[in-house]
Design an enzyme around this catalytic site. Sequence first.
Site, PDB file in Angstrom:
ATOM      1  CG  HIS A  63      -0.578   0.085   2.522  1.00 39.21           C
ATOM      2  ND1 HIS A  63       0.556  -0.877   3.070  1.00 39.21           N
ATOM      3  CD2 HIS A  63      -0.379   0.819   3.511  1.00 39.21           C
ATOM      4  CE1 HIS A  63       0.872  -0.565   4.227  1.00 39.21           C
ATOM      5  NE2 HIS A  63       0.197   0.517   4.781  1.00 39.21           N
ATOM      6  CG  HIS A  65      -0.098   4.253   4.710  1.00 41.36           C
ATOM      7  ND1 HIS A  65      -0.749   3.373   5.451  1.00 41.36           N
ATOM      8  CD2 HIS A  65      -0.895   5.309   4.608  1.00 41.36           C
ATOM      9  CE1 HIS A  65      -2.016   4.182   5.674  1.00 41.36           C
ATOM     10  NE2 HIS A  65      -2.165   5.082   5.140  1.00 41.36           N
ATOM     11  CG  ASP A  67       4.654   2.629   7.290  1.00 43.16           C
ATOM     12  OD1 ASP A  67       3.931   3.037   6.639  1.00 43.16           O
ATOM     13  OD2 ASP A  67       4.532   1.853   8.355  1.00 43.16           O
ATOM     14  CG  HIS A  68       4.113  -0.367   4.094  1.00 42.66           C
ATOM     15  ND1 HIS A  68       4.087  -1.416   4.288  1.00 42.66           N
ATOM     16  CD2 HIS A  68       3.846   0.557   4.998  1.00 42.66           C
ATOM     17  CE1 HIS A  68       3.594  -1.508   5.609  1.00 42.66           C
ATOM     18  NE2 HIS A  68       3.415  -0.347   6.099  1.00 42.66           N
ATOM     19  CG  HIS A 141      -4.073  -0.206   6.352  1.00 43.45           C
ATOM     20  ND1 HIS A 141      -3.932  -0.222   7.711  1.00 43.45           N
ATOM     21  CD2 HIS A 141      -2.903   0.534   5.907  1.00 43.45           C
ATOM     22  CE1 HIS A 141      -3.005   0.667   7.856  1.00 43.45           C
ATOM     23  NE2 HIS A 141      -2.108   0.867   6.891  1.00 43.45           N
ATOM     24  CG  ASP A 211       0.510  -1.474   7.442  1.00 42.58           C
ATOM     25  OD1 ASP A 211       1.419  -2.381   7.454  1.00 42.58           O
ATOM     26  OD2 ASP A 211       0.567  -0.306   7.575  1.00 42.58           O
ATOM     27  CG  HIS A 269       3.739  -2.586  10.543  1.00 46.22           C
ATOM     28  ND1 HIS A 269       2.704  -1.878  11.231  1.00 46.22           N
ATOM     29  CD2 HIS A 269       3.994  -1.980   9.413  1.00 46.22           C
ATOM     30  CE1 HIS A 269       2.553  -0.570  10.580  1.00 46.22           C
ATOM     31  NE2 HIS A 269       3.182  -0.774   9.451  1.00 46.22           N
TER      32      HIS A 269
END
Length: 306
Positions: A63, A65, A67-68, A141, A211, A269
Amino acid sequence: MKITFLGTGAGLPSKDRNTQTTVLDLNPLSNEYWLFDAGEAAQHRILNTNIKLGKLTTIFITHLHGDHLFGLPGLLTSRSFQGGEGRPLKVIGPRGIKLYVETTLMLTGSHLNYPLEVLELNGGEVLTINKVSVNVQPLKHGISSLGYRLKFPPKEGRLKQQKLLTAGIEPGPIYKEFKTRPVVTYNGEEYITEDYKEHPEPGKVIAFFGDTMPVETERLLADHADVMIHESTYLDGDHELSHKYFHSHIDDVIQLAAECHVKMTLINHVSNRYTKDDIEALTHQLKNSHPEFNFQITEDYLSYEI
Ligand SMILES: [Zn+2]
Ligand SMILES: [Zn+2]
């Protein structure tokens, strides 16, 4: 095959945990690497391993976001200078990934010296990449998040050496034919090779989750998986809070693993609020309270052989 965790944190990087980055080494099936998510500094983490960017052939983004994802553009451009020249790369992710990649490369005046294909998916697709079946499912998510279930081809059964010898078939190049062909002719006689091999071993299944809070499609991904890689941003505490932020609580992961007969769960995570000591204590507690739950809370640079 080997799974290596190069970023196991949630949201923000910490000194111990980089943001989400996981590499799958496909050896012996094939001499290449697949990447799952590319958190910031993914390429720095890769520099500390013997993984070569030129051998990275597919990147799965769960996805969008940060942090990914924030490590993706730098990794793509560095690949041009690190053995990637002329070697195609595929990036797979949810809607928006194409715009993100193309816009970043365009605005920064970056040019790749290899073919890049960006594939946008909604979930519900089944792809075949190098004989590996990849079932993609939508998760829950807040923004579009995907999970990937990889089913590897079955492993050929070993030759029944004794039976071959008894039939007068001596070791040599003919054994390779027995391994690879359905029917073999030897000294004028025909042999059905299946009779001279053990049953093939079923292909391994790896389920990699983006997530998510609990959602029915998770079962399609996790069903009888050999290894499930799943987030548990909340390793203890308030169950409802985890769902309010569209994340999973450890109890959700335990339940999913049990109901889907998952053999091994690798938890990533991990929130920065847990210290090393906390993780050790929580692991100990969980092993006592759920002895049937086969799991490991991952950390950066952990490798797991499958
Ligand atoms: Zn995240
Ligand atoms: Zn997220």
